[in-house]
Design an enzyme around this catalytic site. Structure first.
Site, PDB file in Angstrom:
ATOM      1  CG  ASP A  12     -70.921  -5.545  18.998  1.00  0.00           C
ATOM      2  OD1 ASP A  12     -70.040  -5.124  19.763  1.00  0.00           O
ATOM      3  OD2 ASP A  12     -70.677  -6.226  17.980  1.00  0.00           O
ATOM      4  CE  LYS A  73     -64.983  -2.601  22.579  1.00  0.00           C
ATOM      5  NZ  LYS A  73     -65.766  -3.602  21.831  1.00  0.00           N
ATOM      6  CD  GLU A 150     -66.863  -6.955  22.552  1.00  0.00           C
ATOM      7  OE1 GLU A 150     -65.895  -7.576  22.058  1.00  0.00           O
ATOM      8  OE2 GLU A 150     -66.913  -5.711  22.600  1.00  0.00           O
ATOM      9  CG  ASP A 172     -64.847 -11.176  20.163  1.00  0.00           C
ATOM     10  OD1 ASP A 172     -64.612 -10.604  19.087  1.00  0.00           O
ATOM     11  OD2 ASP A 172     -65.595 -10.705  21.032  1.00  0.00           O
TER      12      ASP A 172
END
Length: 587
Positions: A12, A73, A150, A172
């Site tokens: 992850d 990210k 994810e 999420d």
């Protein structure tokens, strides 16, 4: 050290934190080292020129923000660069340092070299962002066997505790991105029914809201002027904001105390003290949270599922601990979110399940994923006037892998070439979608007397969400091949090799430092003890006066700093001093 051929890492790669997991038997397990499950997604260069990753880099950000980078990210798939200690790095290279440390953590703990991995990405990541993630893995020395979404990974992790057919809504909300997916789970088959999201919405934005309050307090109440370009001050305020956000998930109020802020133009360091309530914080982020609920509605509509048909609501990401999130979801869906899976670890656990599938292990799960975007090209349409419109070839929510074709025709007689512009998005106006490249076909109508009967354009989208395009000219039956060019985020082979050598050199020659420390408050008993002590201090400060108040406030600040830095001996020392002082004060 033995090379493992049957183990694949599940990673992850998060905005704020990252984790790595493997499958032991049929059970996924997040790898911990010295009590630490979570690796902060921070990279820096220390005073000696060593590359540092994780908690040490995160701590350095307070004193040397110019030599530290976080939340990389959010820049994946862009042409952005960052500078560390005079050297320029791409987002892929910074991410590669994080991935390399996760790979090394797995090696140290398992005693095996494992260089294959499944890496998760936000469901709404673009093709360019997915490719950039794959490139980061390659630079780190990983063979990336699969990229998965994810929310899908979280559902795979949840599937291990599900006992019957269910429709799950995966909400999420991470540090930098938001996704919501509707997932059907039945007899080991995890099928994504719909997914939507926002790649620029997450915990970083909530931190920014509190940091803005602190900046306004400096300017309007303390009269020190605008400090927004003061990187040292902003690093302190951002960390204080993040800590306040976390604390407000468990407390109705938080007193933010920052001593010796190096403000510009004030003559001497400044002490900042400001109380923020949970109600104020939640009001400030209400607009962000309402946007996530609108996206929940969109996902339900795309899946053709009503709120009453949702069996479980699964929370993923640290920002879901904000109480208002659960309140809004309960209002929308009529049920409390499921709390049986750790929101910080479930994505890595699911990635390990998928890694087991890729390795051929029996994990009683099958993943059926889909694309969150439509992929297509643009074409001229004639009505009263010519206009350009978006022509979807593979539509949103198509199951992966997918292969679709469409027929298109040249506009002019004896037209010799066609320039296809490739887009992803949903808007009828192609220019409002994301252009990911051009596909140029040449050599049309080369034969005498030849007339075009159209071109069959084929898109092939693999399970990683990566796109291939090819075409065939019908008149001749000749296949015309080409490739997407100028696709943002794509990295050439030579550049990948150069970046891989550079990252490896930094790691091996200049020194790579990764100090593993236990996660903050990883021990439940310690967390309760410190929390209780802080609560007693805050209660005592309400009535304390004079030197006792100043001494108690100073000790509290030192304790909180020691907790942030993970300095166990100092935590015990300051806690003892505070306890003695509270006893003296009769509190």
């Amino acid at each position: 050290m033995a090379q493992s051929d049957d183990l694949i890492l599940g990673i992850d790669l998060g905005t704020t934190n990252s984790e790595v997991a493997i499958l032991r038997g049929r059970t996924p397990e997040v790898i911990s080292e010295d009590g630490a499950y979570i690796l902060p997604s921070c990279v820096g260069v220390d005073d000696a020129g060593n590359v540092i990753v994780g908690r040490q880099a995160r701590n350095q950000a307070l004193i040397a923000p110019e030599r530290t980078v976080s939340s990389i990210k959010r820049r994946m798939g862009t042409d952005d660069t960052v500078e560390l200690a005079g050297e320029t790095y791409s987002p892929q290279e910074i991410s590669a340092f994080i991935l390399k440390e996760l790979m090394e953590r797995a090696r140290r703990v398992t005693g095996q070299d494992i260089n294959r991995a499944v890496i998760t990405v936000p469901a709404y990541f673009t093709e360019a962002q997915r490719q950039a993630t794959r490139d980061a893995g390659t630079i780190a020395g990983l063979d990336v066997v699969r990229i998965i979404n994810e929310p899908t990974a979280a559902a795979l992790g949840y599937q291990g505790v599900a006992s019957e057919r269910s429709i799950v809504l995966v909400y999420d909300l991470g540090g930098g991105t938001f996704d919501v997916s509707i997932v059907s789970i039945e007899e080991g088959v995890v099928e994504v029914m719909a997914t939507v999201g926002d790649n620029a919405l997450g915990g970083d934005d909530f931190d920014a809201v509190i940091a803005e309050r602190l900046n306004e307090h400096l300017e309007n109440r303390l009269r020190v002027g605008n400090q927004r370009t003061n990187t040292a001050v902003q690093a302190r305020l951002t960390r204080a904001a993040e800590n306040a956000k976390i604390a407000l998930s468990n407390r109705p109020f938080i007193q933010i105390e920052e001593d010796h802020l190096p403000v510009v133009g004030h003559g001497k360091p400044l002490h900042l003290s400001l109380e923020i309530s949970r109600a104020e914080f939640e009001q400030d982020i209400q607009g962000h949270l309402e946007k996530t609920i609108r996206l929940v509605s969109n996902a339900l509509e795309d899946a053709d599922v009503g709120p009453s048909e949702i069996d479980r609501v699964l929370l993923v990401g640290g920002s879901t601990r904000i109480p208002r999130v659960s309140e809004l979801l309960k209002q929308k869906l009529g049920q409390e979110p499921h709390g049986g899976v750790d929101p910080d670890l479930c994505v890595a656990l699911g990635a390990a399940v998928q890694a087991g599938l890729e390795a051929g292990k029996d994990v009683s799960s099958v993943l059926v994923d889909l694309t969150p975007y439509s992929f297509g090209t643009s074409a001229l349409k004639s009505s009263y006037t010519w206009s350009r419109e978006f022509v979807p070839v593979i539509r949103k929510n198509t199951k992966l892998p997918a292969k679709r074709s469409t027929a298109l025709y040249t506009v002019f007689e004896e037209q010799e070439k066609v320039n296809f512009r490739i887009y992803q998005g949903e808007d009828p106006d192609p220019e409002k979608n994301i252009q990911i490249g051009n596909f140029v076909l040449t050599g049309l109508n080369e034969e005498e007397g030849h007339h075009s009967q159209g071109i069959i354009l084929t898109f092939e989208l693999d399970v990683d969400g990566l796109l291939k395009v090819h075409a065939v000219e019908r008149a001749s039956g000749r296949e015309i091949s080409g490739e997407i060019t100028n696709a943002t985020g794509r990295t050439g082979v030579e550049q990948l090799e150069h970046s891989a050598k550079r990252v490896s050199s930094k790691w091996e020659n200049e020194g790579f430092v990764s100090i593993t420390e236990p996660d903050e408050f990883d021990d439940a008993d310690e967390e309760e003890s410190v929390e209780e002590l802080v609560a007693r201090v805050n209660s005592a400060l309400e009535s304390a006066e004079g030197e006792s108040r100043e001494e108690l406030s100073g000790l509290l600040q030192r304790l909180q700093t020691a907790v942030e830095d993970g300095r166990e001996e100092d935590i015990e020392d300051f806690a003892g001093q505070i306890d003695d002082l509270l006893f003296f004060m009769g509190a």
